[in-house]
Design an enzyme around this catalytic site. Sequence first.
Site, short mmCIF file in Angstrom:
data_model
loop_
_atom_site.label_atom_id
_atom_site.label_comp_id
_atom_site.label_asym_id
_atom_site.label_seq_id
_atom_site.Cartn_x
_atom_site.Cartn_y
_atom_site.Cartn_z
N ILE A 14 0.81 -1.01 0.00
CA ILE A 14 0.09 0.01 -0.08
C ILE A 14 0.70 1.24 -0.07
O ILE A 14 0.55 2.34 -0.62
CB ILE A 14 -1.16 0.06 0.97
CG1 ILE A 14 -2.00 1.17 0.99
CG2 ILE A 14 -0.42 0.32 2.60
CD1 ILE A 14 -2.94 0.99 -0.15
N LYS A 90 -5.83 2.62 7.68
CA LYS A 90 -6.70 1.96 8.24
C LYS A 90 -6.77 0.52 8.49
O LYS A 90 -5.86 -0.12 7.66
CB LYS A 90 -8.14 2.04 7.51
CG LYS A 90 -7.90 1.80 6.05
CD LYS A 90 -8.17 0.56 5.76
CE LYS A 90 -8.30 -0.14 4.34
NZ LYS A 90 -8.54 -1.56 4.35
N ASP A 168 -11.17 -6.21 6.15
CA ASP A 168 -9.98 -5.33 5.98
C ASP A 168 -10.47 -4.40 4.77
O ASP A 168 -10.16 -3.32 4.75
CB ASP A 168 -8.66 -6.23 5.47
CG ASP A 168 -7.58 -5.15 5.19
OD1 ASP A 168 -6.89 -4.43 6.17
OD2 ASP A 168 -7.19 -4.92 4.12
#
Length: 314
Positions: A14, A90, A168
């Site tokens: 990510i 997150k 997720d």
Amino acid sequence: MSVFRVGLVGAGKIVQDQHLAAIEATPGLELVAYADPGVQLEGLPGFTDLTAMLDAHPEIDAVAICTPARLRHRLAREALTRGRAVLLEKPPATTLAEAEDLRSLAEDLGRVLFAAWHSRYAPGIAQAREWLSRGQVDSVAIRWHEDVHVWHPGQTWLWEAGGMGVFDPGINALSILTHLLDEPFFLKGAELEVPGNCQTPIAARLDFHLGDGPSGQARRIAADLDFRHEDPPHWNMTFETDRGVLALEGGGARLIIDGEVVIDAPEREYQGVYAHFHELLARGVSDMDITPLRHVADALMLGHRHWVEDFVDR
């Protein structure tokens, strides 16, 4: 414009796909270094851990923590107590207790803390929120399906306790929903499908109560989350309202109102995340909303578990 120096903790997929480019594109932010024991990034000073990075670069003002969730509480505590602002990927923590602890610590220390729900910065979200605020939502249908082998290859931590499984990505839908709706909603039931060799669900169906309408009818939110969908993904939600029908597709990249495409724009969520982070740093205020995590915790608490075939990572 004030310039804030940023350090990254975690340099996985990510970060490489989103964070690096977003920081570079954000005026007022300068990426100084990163910490990751197993990844090397070209052109940046790298360290094996947060402590070493902060010791070597005391000029760092803020830290973006992009590790698996189970590590974030300890790392965020260290960064906050050492005087740095913190951005949390997150989910912001593994448990509600950890998230509440970080929020209290940041407040006590006067540090900036930001729970970065990136999906809230998709192109269609702001206009959708404004449109929905002018009417009553009667029902919501969410379909959040993606291929785990494409979007989370080799991420074994997803299937461990605290890894969240399908929540997720599913928490992204909940982060959008909690941002768009001004009124609270409550989970009434959940069905969770859990692979026999995993601790977290591969699919989930959630039933929320949004309150009663003017004539007493129940208003519901139905969410269908699934990791077993072949690419391309379906990240869609539809709002039936007293003004018409609003739909968000592509995770919020497309906004459709009564069948008319109003917005269809390239995804730039993380640029929105870092632009907001710069604003928080400049103002010296926090943005630590943990409502989406609370809904996931409710689902894991109330959910009926159904065992399904073992998961095999390709």
